[in-house]
Design a protein around this motif. Structure first.
Motif, PDB file in Angstrom:
ATOM      1  N   UNK A  22       2.699   3.681  -6.603  1.00 39.72           N
ATOM      2  CA  UNK A  22       1.473   2.879  -6.467  1.00 39.72           C
ATOM      3  C   UNK A  22       1.767   1.433  -6.060  1.00 39.72           C
ATOM      4  N   UNK A  23       2.780   0.837  -6.679  1.00 37.88           N
ATOM      5  CA  UNK A  23       3.072  -0.579  -6.417  1.00 37.88           C
ATOM      6  C   UNK A  23       4.123  -0.773  -5.328  1.00 37.88           C
ATOM      7  N   UNK A  24       4.639   0.335  -4.763  1.00 31.56           N
ATOM      8  CA  UNK A  24       5.671   0.344  -3.735  1.00 31.56           C
ATOM      9  C   UNK A  24       7.040  -0.063  -4.310  1.00 31.56           C
ATOM     10  N   UNK A  56       9.172  -2.049  -3.168  1.00 25.48           N
ATOM     11  CA  UNK A  56       9.477  -3.481  -3.038  1.00 25.48           C
ATOM     12  C   UNK A  56       8.532  -4.352  -3.861  1.00 25.48           C
ATOM     13  N   UNK A  57       7.648  -3.717  -4.637  1.00 29.10           N
ATOM     14  CA  UNK A  57       6.767  -4.478  -5.507  1.00 29.10           C
ATOM     15  C   UNK A  57       5.640  -5.204  -4.814  1.00 29.10           C
ATOM     16  N   UNK A  58       5.363  -4.862  -3.565  1.00 24.01           N
ATOM     17  CA  UNK A  58       4.341  -5.590  -2.799  1.00 24.01           C
ATOM     18  C   UNK A  58       2.926  -5.100  -3.082  1.00 24.01           C
ATOM     19  N   UNK A  59       2.787  -3.995  -3.822  1.00 18.05           N
ATOM     20  CA  UNK A  59       1.464  -3.491  -4.138  1.00 18.05           C
ATOM     21  C   UNK A  59       0.822  -2.762  -2.973  1.00 18.05           C
ATOM     22  N   UNK A  60      -0.324  -2.146  -3.262  1.00 18.58           N
ATOM     23  CA  UNK A  60      -0.995  -1.357  -2.223  1.00 18.58           C
ATOM     24  C   UNK A  60      -2.403  -1.031  -2.705  1.00 18.58           C
ATOM     25  N   UNK A  61      -3.406  -1.328  -1.872  1.00 19.62           N
ATOM     26  CA  UNK A  61      -4.782  -0.996  -2.204  1.00 19.62           C
ATOM     27  C   UNK A  61      -5.208  -1.642  -3.518  1.00 19.62           C
ATOM     28  N   UNK A  62      -5.723  -0.837  -4.457  1.00 17.70           N
ATOM     29  CA  UNK A  62      -6.184  -1.406  -5.731  1.00 17.70           C
ATOM     30  C   UNK A  62      -5.049  -1.789  -6.674  1.00 17.70           C
ATOM     31  N   UNK A  63      -3.808  -1.461  -6.312  1.00 13.90           N
ATOM     32  CA  UNK A  63      -2.666  -1.754  -7.175  1.00 13.90           C
ATOM     33  C   UNK A  63      -2.047  -3.089  -6.756  1.00 13.90           C
ATOM     34  N   UNK A  64      -2.071  -4.097  -7.628  1.00 15.51           N
ATOM     35  CA  UNK A  64      -1.637  -5.445  -7.250  1.00 15.51           C
ATOM     36  C   UNK A  64      -0.129  -5.544  -7.036  1.00 15.51           C
ATOM     37  N   UNK A  65       0.255  -6.574  -6.330  1.00 14.77           N
ATOM     38  CA  UNK A  65       1.680  -6.840  -6.110  1.00 14.77           C
ATOM     39  C   UNK A  65       2.327  -7.278  -7.422  1.00 14.77           C
ATOM     40  N   UNK A  66       3.525  -6.776  -7.671  1.00  7.11           N
ATOM     41  CA  UNK A  66       4.310  -7.191  -8.831  1.00  7.11           C
ATOM     42  C   UNK A  66       5.332  -8.247  -8.459  1.00  7.11           C
ATOM     43  N   UNK A  67       5.631  -8.357  -7.171  1.00 11.93           N
ATOM     44  CA  UNK A  67       6.546  -9.391  -6.678  1.00 11.93           C
ATOM     45  C   UNK A  67       5.778 -10.707  -6.593  1.00 11.93           C
ATOM     46  N   UNK A 115       0.871   9.808   0.976  1.00  9.71           N
ATOM     47  CA  UNK A 115       1.813  10.646   0.229  1.00  9.71           C
ATOM     48  C   UNK A 115       1.143  11.897  -0.324  1.00  9.71           C
ATOM     49  N   UNK A 116       0.106  12.359   0.370  1.00  9.86           N
ATOM     50  CA  UNK A 116      -0.613  13.567  -0.035  1.00  9.86           C
ATOM     51  C   UNK A 116       0.332  14.766  -0.172  1.00  9.86           C
ATOM     52  N   UNK A 117       1.337  14.838   0.696  1.00  8.71           N
ATOM     53  CA  UNK A 117       2.254  15.985   0.686  1.00  8.71           C
ATOM     54  C   UNK A 117       3.249  15.920  -0.461  1.00  8.71           C
TER      55      UNK A 117
END
Length: 417
Positions: free
Chosen positions: A321-323, A325-336, A246-248
Motif C-alpha cells: 500500500x505504501x510502496x 520506497x515509502x512514497x505512498x499511493x492513493x489513499x495511503x500516505x507517504x511514510x518517507x 497488483x490485481x494478479x
C-alpha cells in the motif's frame, strides 16, 4: 498458390508455438486447475456439484438444438436444392408453425430455468452456519476475521508470499507460482462456512472455483455467500474483479482441515502459537504466531536489529500500500517524510495497532516484536532520521494500557530545551 503458402506458414508458426510451449510445460496446480483442463475443477461442495451437473445439462441441450437446427437446414439445402427441380413452398400465417416455434422454446427454457433456479436458491441460503468469517478485500491482499463459531476472534491478513523482487523474472517457478500466501483461510471439513464480504478501497471479488463460490466485495457494503467443503485439502482461487495494478498478486488459498486438526489450529492461533499442519494439508507457508515468546518480548534490541527485522515486516505487510520506497499511493500516505513516521511516536504506535480508514488494525496480526521493529524501521529509513527506537516491551505496555505515553526522541529533546 499464394494463399496456400500463407496457410502453410500459419500452420508452421502455430506448430512452433505449440512445441515451444511444451518446453515450458508445468505440472497440475495443487488445489487449482490441471494442465490443459477444459472443464470445471473437480467439485468439493454440493453447490459445485450442482453447478457442474447444470453446466453439463445445458451443454447437452445446446448440442441437441444445434444438431436439430443445422441438421434440418443442411438437409433442406442439399435435398431440396433448385438443381434437383424443387420449388419453394408458398404459405402464409401457418398456425402450426406459430404454435411450434412458441411452445418448443418455452419448453426448452423451462427445462433450463427450473434446475438453475434451484441451484441459485441453494447458493443464497446462508442460514444456520457453523462458522462465519468476514472477508475484507484490500489493495492487494485479503483480511480474514473469524466472527462466529469455532475460532472466533482470529484475525489474519493473507498476502502473496512470493518475494516481490522475483516476480516476472525468467527462472524456474513452482507449480503454485503466484498462488501461495503467508496466511491461508483455514476452515473445518463438512462444516457450513458463511463468508461475509466487504472491501476497504475498491471492488474486489473472492473466488474459489472448486467451491463454486464467487462473491464480489464492495466498499461500504456487506454481502454473503457460503460453502461446505467435503474433502480435506488445499484449494486455490483469486480475486476475480480487476482492482488495480497488483490485481494478479492477491490469490485466495483455503486450507480445509479435519475437525480435530481445525480445533487444534484455532486454539493454537488464539494462543499466539504455531500449529504445524499435517503433511496431507501442507501449504506454501503456515501461519506465524501472533505473539512472540516471553523471552523475545522482554529483550532489548539495538536499532540495527530492529531495522533489519522491520524491513522484512514492512515488505511483507506495508509495501503493497505504501510502496517499497515509502512514497505512498492513493489513499495511503507517504511514510518517507510524512506526518505519520516523523510525527509523535505515540500516535504512530496507535495507528499501527488500531488502524484508521483504509488501513487495517495490526494488533491481532503482528506480534510485539514485529510492530516495534516495523515502527523503528519506518522512523529511521529513507529521509526519516528521528532516532526513535521502539522495544517490544513498550508495545506490550501500550496494548495492555499499563504504559505511559511514549515520547519520540525529538519530543524528548524539545521538552529538555
Amino acid at each position: 498458390m499464394k494463399i496456400i503458402k500463407q496457410v502453410l506458414r500459419s500452420i508452421l508458426g502455430l506448430s512452433i508455438c505449440w512445441l515451444s510451449g511444451l518446453a515450458y510445460a508445468v505440472n497440475d496446480s495443487p488445489g487449482g486447475p490441471a494442465v490443459n483442463q477444459l472443464n470445471f475443477q473437480p467439485p468439493v461442495t454440493k453447490i459445485a456439484e450442482q453447478i457442474y451437473s447444470l453446466h453439463t445439462m445445458m451443454l447437452i441441450i445446446c448440442l441437441v438444438i444445434f444438431i436439430g437446427v443445422f441438421g434440418v437446414m443442411f438437409y433442406s439445402i442439399v435435398v431440396h436444392r433448385k438443381s434437383k427441380g424443387y420449388k419453394p413452398a408458398n404459405f402464409h400465417e401457418s398456425t402450426l408453425v406459430e404454435v411450434v416455434w412458441t411452445v418448443v422454446p418455452f419448453v426448452i427454457i423451462t427445462l433450463m430455468a427450473l434446475p438453475a433456479t434451484k441451484a441459485i436458491i441453494n447458493m443464497k441460503d446462508t442460514t444456520n452456519p457453523d462458522l462465519t468469517i468476514k472477508v475484507t478485500g484490500y489493495q492487494w491482499k485479503w483480511g480474514y476475521e473469524y466472527i462466529q463459531g469455532p475460532g472466533a476472534g482470529i484475525h489474519l491478513i493473507s498476502t502473496l508470499s512470493t518475494p516481490r523482487q522475483v516476480l516476472g523474472e525468467k527462472r524456474e517457478i513452482s507449480d503454485t507460482y503466484l498462488q501461495e500466501v503467508d496466511h491461508p483461510l483455514v476452515v473445518p471439513v463438512n462444516k457450513k462456512v458463511r463468508i461475509v464480504t466487504t472491501a476497504a478501497d475498491v471492488i474486489h471479488s473472492w473466488y474459489v472455483p472448486a467451491f463454486a463460490v464467487k462473491q464480489d466485495a464492495f466498499p461500504g457494503l456487506v454481502r454473503d455467500t457460503w460453502f461446505k467443503a467435503e474433502k480435506v485439502g488445499t484449494y486455490r482461487g483469486f480475486c476475480a474483479e480487476l482492482c488495480g495494478k497488483d490485481h494478479a498478486f492477491m490469490p485466495v488459498v483455503v486450507q480445509v482441515l479435519s475437525e480435530a486438526d481445525y480445533t487444534k489450529w484455532s486454539a493454537a492461533t488464539l494462543r499466539g502459537e504455531k500449529f504445524v499442519i499435517p503433511e496431507s494439508n501442507v501449504v506454501a507457508k503456515t501461519a506465524e504466531p501472533v505473539a512472540p515468546s516471553q523471552s523475545l518480548a522482554s529483550q532489548t534490541y539495538a536499532m540495527d536489529e530492529l531495522k533489519t527485522r522491520g524491513e522484512d515486516v514492512y515488505q511483507a505487510n506495508c509495501a503493497v500500500c505504501h510502496q517499497a520506497n515509502g512514497k505512498g499511493m492513493g489513499p495511503f500516505p507517504a511514510l518517507d517524510g510524512g506526518p505519520v513516521s516523523t510525527g509523535p511516536l505515540a500516535e504512530h504506535i496507535q495507528l499501527v495497532l488500531h488502524g484508521k480508514a483504509q488501513m487495517p488494525p495490526w494488533d491481532k496480526k503482528l506480534n510485539n516484536l514485529d510492530i516495534a521493529a516495523v515502527i523503528t524501521y519506518q522512523r529511521n529509513v529513507w529521509g526519516n532520521h528521528t532516532g526513535d527506537v521502539v522495544q517490544p516491551a513498550q508495545i506490550e505496555a501500550v496494548r495492555t494500557g499499563k504504559g505511559q505515553v511514549i515520547q519520540s526522541a525529538s519530543d524528548s529533546a524539545k521538552r529538555k530545551e
